[in-house]
Design a protein around this motif. Structure first.
Motif, PDB file in Angstrom:
ATOM      1  N   GLY A  62       0.793  -1.228   0.000  1.00  0.00           N
ATOM      2  CA  GLY A  62       0.000   0.000   0.000  1.00  0.00           C
ATOM      3  C   GLY A  62       0.825   1.277   0.000  1.00  0.00           C
ATOM      4  O   GLY A  62       0.320   2.329   0.367  1.00  0.00           O
ATOM      5  N   SER A  64       2.481   4.384  -1.807  1.00  0.00           N
ATOM      6  CA  SER A  64       2.122   5.094  -3.040  1.00  0.00           C
ATOM      7  C   SER A  64       3.315   5.511  -3.886  1.00  0.00           C
ATOM      8  O   SER A  64       3.145   5.847  -5.049  1.00  0.00           O
ATOM      9  CB  SER A  64       1.323   6.352  -2.692  1.00  0.00           C
ATOM     10  OG  SER A  64       2.179   7.310  -2.059  1.00  0.00           O
ATOM     11  N   SER A  66       4.649   8.228  -3.727  1.00  0.00           N
ATOM     12  CA  SER A  66       4.412   9.638  -4.041  1.00  0.00           C
ATOM     13  C   SER A  66       5.583  10.514  -3.618  1.00  0.00           C
ATOM     14  O   SER A  66       5.743  11.616  -4.129  1.00  0.00           O
ATOM     15  CB  SER A  66       3.140  10.136  -3.357  1.00  0.00           C
ATOM     16  OG  SER A  66       2.023   9.509  -3.934  1.00  0.00           O
ATOM     17  N   CYS A  89      -0.648  -3.546  -4.041  1.00  0.00           N
ATOM     18  CA  CYS A  89      -1.550  -2.406  -4.165  1.00  0.00           C
ATOM     19  C   CYS A  89      -2.902  -2.722  -3.526  1.00  0.00           C
ATOM     20  O   CYS A  89      -3.332  -3.873  -3.506  1.00  0.00           O
ATOM     21  CB  CYS A  89      -1.747  -2.067  -5.639  1.00  0.00           C
ATOM     22  SG  CYS A  89      -0.195  -1.843  -6.525  1.00  0.00           S
ATOM     23  N   GLU A  94      -4.980   1.263  -8.386  1.00  0.00           N
ATOM     24  CA  GLU A  94      -3.640   1.602  -7.890  1.00  0.00           C
ATOM     25  C   GLU A  94      -2.582   0.707  -8.530  1.00  0.00           C
ATOM     26  O   GLU A  94      -1.470   1.147  -8.818  1.00  0.00           O
ATOM     27  CB  GLU A  94      -3.590   1.494  -6.368  1.00  0.00           C
ATOM     28  CG  GLU A  94      -2.295   1.979  -5.769  1.00  0.00           C
ATOM     29  CD  GLU A  94      -2.028   3.464  -5.967  1.00  0.00           C
ATOM     30  OE1 GLU A  94      -0.871   3.873  -5.798  1.00  0.00           O
ATOM     31  OE2 GLU A  94      -2.957   4.224  -6.303  1.00  0.00           O
ATOM     32  N   LYS A  95      -2.934  -0.539  -8.796  1.00  0.00           N
ATOM     33  CA  LYS A  95      -2.002  -1.443  -9.478  1.00  0.00           C
ATOM     34  C   LYS A  95      -1.662  -0.887 -10.858  1.00  0.00           C
ATOM     35  O   LYS A  95      -0.501  -0.905 -11.270  1.00  0.00           O
ATOM     36  CB  LYS A  95      -2.612  -2.840  -9.607  1.00  0.00           C
ATOM     37  CG  LYS A  95      -1.710  -3.821 -10.339  1.00  0.00           C
ATOM     38  CD  LYS A  95      -2.375  -5.180 -10.498  1.00  0.00           C
ATOM     39  CE  LYS A  95      -1.489  -6.086 -11.338  1.00  0.00           C
ATOM     40  NZ  LYS A  95      -2.157  -7.314 -11.715  1.00  0.00           N
ATOM     41  N   VAL A  97      -1.649   2.232 -11.765  1.00  0.00           N
ATOM     42  CA  VAL A  97      -0.771   3.385 -11.551  1.00  0.00           C
ATOM     43  C   VAL A  97       0.665   2.912 -11.303  1.00  0.00           C
ATOM     44  O   VAL A  97       1.617   3.437 -11.885  1.00  0.00           O
ATOM     45  CB  VAL A  97      -1.270   4.247 -10.364  1.00  0.00           C
ATOM     46  CG1 VAL A  97      -0.242   5.291  -9.968  1.00  0.00           C
ATOM     47  CG2 VAL A  97      -2.610   4.893 -10.695  1.00  0.00           C
ATOM     48  N   MET A  98       0.819   1.902 -10.467  1.00  0.00           N
ATOM     49  CA  MET A  98       2.160   1.396 -10.137  1.00  0.00           C
ATOM     50  C   MET A  98       2.811   0.722 -11.344  1.00  0.00           C
ATOM     51  O   MET A  98       4.009   0.877 -11.571  1.00  0.00           O
ATOM     52  CB  MET A  98       2.102   0.417  -8.970  1.00  0.00           C
ATOM     53  CG  MET A  98       1.750   1.041  -7.644  1.00  0.00           C
ATOM     54  SD  MET A  98       2.981   2.239  -7.119  1.00  0.00           S
ATOM     55  CE  MET A  98       1.938   3.646  -6.875  1.00  0.00           C
ATOM     56  N   ARG A 101       4.115   3.442 -13.383  1.00  0.00           N
ATOM     57  CA  ARG A 101       5.253   4.079 -12.714  1.00  0.00           C
ATOM     58  C   ARG A 101       6.539   3.256 -12.873  1.00  0.00           C
ATOM     59  O   ARG A 101       7.625   3.808 -12.951  1.00  0.00           O
ATOM     60  CB  ARG A 101       4.908   4.262 -11.237  1.00  0.00           C
ATOM     61  CG  ARG A 101       5.867   5.148 -10.493  1.00  0.00           C
ATOM     62  CD  ARG A 101       5.289   5.598  -9.190  1.00  0.00           C
ATOM     63  NE  ARG A 101       4.384   6.714  -9.461  1.00  0.00           N
ATOM     64  CZ  ARG A 101       3.473   7.170  -8.625  1.00  0.00           C
ATOM     65  NH1 ARG A 101       3.323   6.608  -7.459  1.00  0.00           N
ATOM     66  NH2 ARG A 101       2.701   8.177  -8.950  1.00  0.00           N
ATOM     67  N   CYS A 110       3.736  -6.036  -9.683  1.00  0.00           N
ATOM     68  CA  CYS A 110       2.656  -5.336  -8.983  1.00  0.00           C
ATOM     69  C   CYS A 110       1.510  -6.319  -8.764  1.00  0.00           C
ATOM     70  O   CYS A 110       1.133  -7.059  -9.675  1.00  0.00           O
ATOM     71  CB  CYS A 110       2.174  -4.145  -9.800  1.00  0.00           C
ATOM     72  SG  CYS A 110       3.455  -2.899 -10.055  1.00  0.00           S
TER      73      CYS A 110
END
Length: 136
Positions: A62, A64, A66, A89, A94-95, A97-98, A101, A110
């Motif tokens: 979990g 981020s 960020s 995630c 969110e997965k 997004v990762m 990234r 992920c």
């Protein structure tokens, strides 16, 4: 103006107490804002050192990424071909997004779960997937 002075007087004790806590604010100015900047810097150096070691595994739950300093440190460390990063995630969004990234890195996996994250589910997912995807 009197109301503003009263507001400032009420909040001043909060900021006095807050400034004494070992908190690193998630801003670009974190190195300038905290009396713990040296400790924070040392912790990042230790993280970087550990990620450079052979056959290292980093598991995040979990997180981020960020914080730009931590993100870039981890991304630089991923040039270590024996480093394996697992990003757990809290949902499929969110997965995605990762995955974006870390799309440049083949040593990042992920994982998203429909329920709460825990090591039992993580182990089941990773060790079930490892036989078919070669993730580990």
């Amino acid at each position: 103006m009197v109301g503003l002075q009263a507001d400032i007087a009420e909040i001043e004790p909060f900021w006095d107490a807050y400034d004494k806590l070992p908190i690193v604010n998630p801003t670009k100015w974190k190195f300038h804002e905290t009396v713990f900047e040296e400790h924070y810097y040392q912790m990042l150096r230790l993280l970087s050192y550990e990620l450079e070691k052979q056959n290292t595994v980093l598991i995040t739950f979990g997180f981020s990424f960020s914080d730009e300093h931590i993100l870039h440190l981890v991304q630089r460390s991923l040039s270590n071909p024996t480093l394996q990063l697992f990003v757990c995630c809290f949902n499929e969004s969110e997965k995605n997004v990762m995955e974006a990234r870390f799309s440049e890195y083949s040593n990042v996996v992920c994982i998203a779960f429909d329920e709460d994250l825990d090591f039992t589910k993580f182990n089941s997912e990773v060790f079930t997937s490892a036989g078919t995807s070669g993730a580990i």
